[in-house]
Design an enzyme around this catalytic site. Sequence first.
Site, PDB file in Angstrom:
ATOM      1  N   PHE A  81      37.756  28.571  42.627  1.00  0.00           N
ATOM      2  CA  PHE A  81      38.219  27.610  43.614  1.00  0.00           C
ATOM      3  C   PHE A  81      39.741  27.689  43.662  1.00  0.00           C
ATOM      4  CE2 PHE A  81      35.095  24.544  45.310  1.00  0.00           C
ATOM      5  CZ  PHE A  81      33.955  25.042  44.708  1.00  0.00           C
ATOM      6  N   LYS A 133      43.891  36.427  40.080  1.00  0.00           N
ATOM      7  CA  LYS A 133      42.825  36.157  39.095  1.00  0.00           C
ATOM      8  C   LYS A 133      41.779  37.282  39.080  1.00  0.00           C
ATOM      9  CE  LYS A 133      43.654  31.356  38.803  1.00  0.00           C
ATOM     10  NZ  LYS A 133      43.548  30.396  37.708  1.00  0.00           N
ATOM     11  N   ASN A 188      42.883  15.109  34.872  1.00  0.00           N
ATOM     12  CA  ASN A 188      43.066  15.122  36.326  1.00  0.00           C
ATOM     13  C   ASN A 188      41.899  14.366  36.962  1.00  0.00           C
ATOM     14  OD1 ASN A 188      40.829  17.030  36.979  1.00  0.00           O
ATOM     15  ND2 ASN A 188      42.069  18.372  35.678  1.00  0.00           N
ATOM     16  N   ASP A 248      43.274  31.100  30.818  1.00  0.00           N
ATOM     17  CA  ASP A 248      42.783  31.089  32.203  1.00  0.00           C
ATOM     18  C   ASP A 248      41.343  31.602  32.181  1.00  0.00           C
ATOM     19  OD1 ASP A 248      42.154  31.681  34.895  1.00  0.00           O
ATOM     20  OD2 ASP A 248      44.302  31.687  35.364  1.00  0.00           O
ATOM     21  N   GLY A 278      33.756  29.085  38.986  1.00  0.00           N
ATOM     22  CA  GLY A 278      34.738  28.223  38.308  1.00  0.00           C
ATOM     23  C   GLY A 278      35.114  27.073  39.215  1.00  0.00           C
ATOM     24  N   ASP A 317      46.050  23.406  33.223  1.00  0.00           N
ATOM     25  CA  ASP A 317      46.786  24.643  32.951  1.00  0.00           C
ATOM     26  C   ASP A 317      47.520  24.559  31.614  1.00  0.00           C
ATOM     27  OD1 ASP A 317      46.139  26.121  35.271  1.00  0.00           O
ATOM     28  OD2 ASP A 317      47.445  24.824  36.453  1.00  0.00           O
TER      29      ASP A 317
HETATM   30  O1  PMT Z   1      35.120  17.539  40.725  1.00  0.00           O
HETATM   31  P1  PMT Z   1      35.220  16.964  42.125  1.00  0.00           P
HETATM   32  O2  PMT Z   1      35.763  15.560  42.123  1.00  0.00           O
HETATM   33  O3  PMT Z   1      33.959  17.112  42.902  1.00  0.00           O
HETATM   34  O4  PMT Z   1      36.343  17.808  42.901  1.00  0.00           O
HETATM   35  C1  PMT Z   1      36.111  19.146  43.181  1.00  0.00           C
HETATM   36  C2  PMT Z   1      37.349  20.004  42.885  1.00  0.00           C
HETATM   37  C3  PMT Z   1      38.472  19.604  43.809  1.00  0.00           C
HETATM   38  C4  PMT Z   1      37.794  19.834  41.433  1.00  0.00           C
HETATM   39  C5  PMT Z   1      36.888  21.488  43.127  1.00  0.00           C
HETATM   40  O5  PMT Z   1      36.471  21.613  44.460  1.00  0.00           O
HETATM   41  C6  PMT Z   1      38.041  22.447  42.852  1.00  0.00           C
HETATM   42  O6  PMT Z   1      38.887  22.715  43.665  1.00  0.00           O
HETATM   43  N1  PMT Z   1      38.054  22.992  41.608  1.00  0.00           N
HETATM   44  C7  PMT Z   1      39.115  23.849  41.072  1.00  0.00           C
HETATM   45  C8  PMT Z   1      40.273  22.994  40.633  1.00  0.00           C
HETATM   46  C9  PMT Z   1      41.422  23.806  40.081  1.00  0.00           C
HETATM   47  O7  PMT Z   1      41.730  23.714  38.915  1.00  0.00           O
HETATM   48  O8  PMT Z   1      41.963  24.622  40.936  1.00  0.00           O
HETATM   49  P2  PMT Z   1      43.219  25.611  40.625  1.00  0.00           P
HETATM   50  O9  PMT Z   1      43.686  26.068  41.945  1.00  0.00           O
HETATM   51  O10 PMT Z   1      44.192  24.922  39.728  1.00  0.00           O
HETATM   52  O11 PMT Z   1      42.587  26.771  39.793  1.00  0.00           O
HETATM   53  C10 PMT Z   1      42.089  27.953  40.425  1.00  0.00           C
HETATM   54  C11 PMT Z   1      40.863  28.448  39.756  1.00  0.00           C
HETATM   55  O12 PMT Z   1      41.132  28.842  38.413  1.00  0.00           O
HETATM   56  C12 PMT Z   1      39.731  27.420  39.662  1.00  0.00           C
HETATM   57  O13 PMT Z   1      38.515  28.097  39.893  1.00  0.00           O
HETATM   58  C13 PMT Z   1      39.815  26.929  38.222  1.00  0.00           C
HETATM   59  O14 PMT Z   1      38.524  26.525  37.728  1.00  0.00           O
HETATM   60  C14 PMT Z   1      40.287  28.179  37.518  1.00  0.00           C
HETATM   61  N2  PMT Z   1      41.105  27.924  36.310  1.00  0.00           N
HETATM   62  C15 PMT Z   1      42.304  27.303  36.385  1.00  0.00           C
HETATM   63  C16 PMT Z   1      43.056  27.149  35.262  1.00  0.00           C
HETATM   64  C17 PMT Z   1      42.576  27.634  34.021  1.00  0.00           C
HETATM   65  N3  PMT Z   1      43.273  27.490  32.912  1.00  0.00           N
HETATM   66  N4  PMT Z   1      41.380  28.245  33.968  1.00  0.00           N
HETATM   67  C18 PMT Z   1      40.649  28.394  35.082  1.00  0.00           C
HETATM   68  O15 PMT Z   1      39.554  28.950  35.018  1.00  0.00           O
END
Ligand code: PMT
Length: 419
Positions: A333, A351, A207, A310, A269, A275
């Site tokens: 995030f 979560k 990504n 996750d 995180g 995913d």
């Molecule tokens: O890296 P940059 O270019 O500076 O951009 C920053 C960012 C946009 C990546 C950052 O600000 C951000 O939003 N990070 C989280 C991205 C993400 O995967 O979001 P999500 O909504 O899909 O996941 C939710 C949360 O679960 C996140 O904290 C993620 O780290 C965590 N997660 C998701 C999937 C997984 N398998 N394990 C996780 O821990």
Amino acid sequence: MGNHILLIITGGIAAYKTPELARRLMDAGHTVTPVLSESATQFVTPLALASVSGSKVYGDLFSLTDEHEMGHIRLARDADLVLVAPATANVLAKMAHGEANDLGTTILLATEAPVLVAPAMNWAMWDHAATRDNMHTLESRGVTTIGPVAGDLACGEEGMGRMADIPDIVNAVASTLKATGPLSGTRAIVTSGPTHEPIDPVRYIANRSSGKQGHAIAAALAKLGCDVTLVSGPTVEPTPKAVKLIAVETAVEMMAAVEQSLPADIFVGAAAVADWRASENAPQKIKKDTLGQSQGASEHCEISLTQNPDILKTVATIGATVGGRRPTLVIGFAAETQNVIENARTKLASKGCDWILANDVSSEQDTFGGLDNEIHLVTRASVEDWPRQSKLDVGRKLAGRIADTLANNAKTRAGGGAS
Ligand code: PMT
């Protein structure tokens, strides 16, 4: 992202080494503002220090221009650490007795930043009961000391009185900052960047995350004295100073690195963890015609995907599921392109984390890879909209908020209430 060091130089022969000291502090990522006592100008010129540090050199308490531009109180307040090097017997005596008759001593009386002194003087002066008493007073007030060390002294004698070596002073700055920050004594794990999920030796699913936001958070936490482990997917972002980096590629590796780094007080995180991963990682490059043949079609192929662990949810539910100590603050995030707050609230609940930093990652926002971010801090009780700001400022604001929250928790505990 380093700290702002106010370097007060007093009048000893070792002052001639301070342009080199300023340079090494800057190599360590700090910014340096020199303040020269009048007698120090006998040993080092303001011009040499200005050229090396790239900063204005301050010296005159009563300079109207400086007072107008900044003022000694601002100088005192803006410093993350005040370093007195070399510190003469005279300045140590003034500090011990609260005298403030020039710019350096006035700043030392006004600052709330940690103070580190690097004494340098004749061995007999260092041994004198007056200096010993002064040092005792200063140390009992939290002033830290590096050196002096034994060796040849400028006066031609030998003994304990040389200013400590520059690399040792730079290390002492780092450890003083770490020991005195509001997050000193705490541990954090921050995830950052994308994950790369291999399909074969040359292809992967990824990504657009650059790691800027996660790295900025790690840097800001370290700056407040936190012991930070940064678990990052592939990125070209430089590793922040004083942060331990564990570089990983895939979500499974990131999960393992996080588990191995636990326990921690804080988990953030920020990584954009994939995913899904390819169910099979082909050992050889998949040939275009092989794929077509095996699936009976030449223009269409399917890749089977398997869900990744996750990481955020695993950390947030430690204790409930796998035993061990859950971090006091688990922060995730939410990267959303629509219904940002609503989806973030759902993620907060599903979560099991304490806070979610929701950001809009629609392409027009330039959040992935960009320099700025607009955050909505979602907790169980509230939603707080932060103005659009640099990712560095987001990191600083979050680190400050974390420090305040842990301090309030500690106060509540000390008062006998629930945290
Ligand atoms: O890296 P940059 O270019 O500076 O951009 C920053 C960012 C946009 C990546 C950052 O600000 C951000 O939003 N990070 C989280 C991205 C993400 O995967 O979001 P999500 O909504 O899909 O996941 C939710 C949360 O679960 C996140 O904290 C993620 O780290 C965590 N997660 C998701 C999937 C997984 N398998 N394990 C996780 O821990």
